[in-house]
Enzyme design. Structure first.
Site, PDB file in Angstrom:
ATOM      1  N   THR A   1     -27.716 -19.586 -34.681  1.00 20.77           N
ATOM      2  CA  THR A   1     -27.005 -20.296 -33.622  1.00 20.77           C
ATOM      3  C   THR A   1     -26.560 -19.346 -32.527  1.00 20.77           C
ATOM      4  O   THR A   1     -26.347 -18.155 -32.759  1.00 20.77           O
ATOM      5  CB  THR A   1     -25.757 -21.020 -34.175  1.00 20.77           C
ATOM      6  OG1 THR A   1     -24.868 -20.063 -34.761  1.00 20.77           O
ATOM      7  CG2 THR A   1     -26.146 -22.064 -35.205  1.00 20.77           C
TER       8      THR A   1
ATOM      9  N   ASN B   1     -23.508 -18.613 -30.245  1.00 15.32           N
ATOM     10  CA  ASN B   1     -22.071 -18.850 -30.194  1.00 15.32           C
ATOM     11  C   ASN B   1     -21.634 -18.815 -28.724  1.00 15.32           C
ATOM     12  O   ASN B   1     -21.643 -17.757 -28.098  1.00 15.32           O
ATOM     13  CB  ASN B   1     -21.346 -17.771 -31.012  1.00 15.32           C
ATOM     14  CG  ASN B   1     -19.852 -18.015 -31.105  1.00 15.32           C
ATOM     15  OD1 ASN B   1     -19.382 -19.132 -30.951  1.00 15.32           O
ATOM     16  ND2 ASN B   1     -19.099 -16.956 -31.323  1.00 15.32           N
TER      17      ASN B   1
ATOM     18  N   GLU C   1     -21.228 -23.775 -31.363  1.00 16.72           N
ATOM     19  CA  GLU C   1     -22.419 -23.077 -31.838  1.00 16.72           C
ATOM     20  C   GLU C   1     -23.639 -23.972 -31.693  1.00 16.72           C
ATOM     21  O   GLU C   1     -23.660 -25.105 -32.195  1.00 16.72           O
ATOM     22  CB  GLU C   1     -22.237 -22.640 -33.286  1.00 16.72           C
ATOM     23  CG  GLU C   1     -21.071 -21.654 -33.448  1.00 16.72           C
ATOM     24  CD  GLU C   1     -21.069 -20.949 -34.784  1.00 16.72           C
ATOM     25  OE1 GLU C   1     -22.074 -21.070 -35.514  1.00 16.72           O
ATOM     26  OE2 GLU C   1     -20.068 -20.298 -35.104  1.00 16.72           O
TER      27      GLU C   1
END
Length: 315
Positions: free
Chosen positions: A211, A213, A261
């Protein structure tokens, strides 16, 4: 579009620099939703007809932020986003008025005589519920009186969808309650967040779902905790993905500040330090705690498939 920042009172030499016959939409316009758009579109249409610039006059910071109102919880459309959207609406000039305690105490009479008439605003376009001056004492009728023939006033009617007045407060509540469909309908576009990709816990890559962030660049209204199908704008690319807004209760306890995320589909580039604009297309489900990492992984896989289907339907 030219952006001009002004403060009260406008020095005569500054007013003289920018003074010209123009049509100006007046308002806070946080959200730039369909109701706001109708006011601004009326100003642009009239300006084109009269052959003068189309202007928008708004305020920053938000008056509720300055006055410490308890129900203020961030911006639906921060200044950078507001400028981008207004430029796309055909606005020629954006006046950003610095809102401070001094301006909050200015009378309706002084606001018109010091802030509007020196700029030679020929027509002010406002919403039916527009208020200005100390304690909101001024309304469209009072604005018309104070214009005294030097400035016309056009009042736009309420913008209704299914019998309900489109409002920024209604959009805020919808976002926070997870009713993204209603919020996006009232916006006339998808709500979006903008921020920079920063280093996080890097846990996503260990479970097969890396992911990005995203650290928000401004004080946005935070939507309901949960999982969203998102459209991501990165440089010249438009990417699809799934975003979690929340505190990751499967891994943490006692955390209150949400993280943002984004797992991008079919993308493996290094985007640390890069800006992303993330459009929230659909709300998939609320955030929840899972009994095991395997259960979480399985649910993320389902969420990704759901997001792909929703985004393909939107394409």
């Amino acid at each position: 579009m030219r952006t001009i920042t002004l403060s009260y009172p406008i020095p005569p030499e500054t007013a003289a620099k920018w003074a010209q016959p123009q049509v100006a939409a007046l308002g806070q316009f946080d959200g730039l939703h369909r109701g706001h758009a109708s006011v601004i579109a009326s100003a642009v249409e009239l300006a084109r007809k009269e052959g003068v610039p189309a202007a928008v006059m708004t305020f920053h910071p938000h008056p509720k932020d300055v006055m410490g109102k308890g129900d203020y919880d961030g911006y639906l459309t921060p200044a950078k986003d507001k400028q981008e959207i207004l430029a796309g609406m055909g606005v020629d000039i954006l006046y950003i008025i610095e809102f401070n305690e001094q301006l909050s105490r200015v009378s309706p009479e002084d606001f018109v005589s010091v802030m509007l008439l020196p700029l030679q605003i020929a027509t002010a376009v406002v919403g039916f519920d527009f208020r200005f001056g100390y304690l909101g004492a001024g309304d469209p009728d009072r604005l018309r009186e104070l214009g005294d023939g030097a400035m016309n006033v056009l009042t736009a009617p309420p913008f209704l969808i299914d019998g309900q007045k489109v409002s920024s407060s209604g959009i805020r509540k919808s976002l926070q309650n997870g009713d993204l469909t209603l919020a996006n309908t009232w916006f006339g576009r998808c709500y979006h967040l903008r921020g920079t990709v920063v280093h996080g816990e890097k846990r996503g890559r260990t479970i097969g779902f890396p992911t990005a962030n995203v650290q928000l660049e401004d004080r946005y209204v935070v939507p309901a905790k949960g999982v969203y199908a998102v459209r991501v704008f990165y440089k010249d690319e438009v990417l699809h993905g799934v975003m979690n807004v929340g505190v990751k209760p499967t891994f943490h306890e006692g955390v209150t500040a949400p993280s943002f995320e984004v797992h991008l589909f079919d993308f493996a580039g290094d985007i640390y330090g890069q800006e992303l604009k993330v459009e929230l297309v659909s709300y998939i489900r609320p955030e929840r705690k899972f009994d095991s990492i395997d259960a979480l992984i399985a649910q993320i896989g389902e969420d990704a498939n759901t997001a792909k289907s929703l985004l393909e339907a939107e394409s």
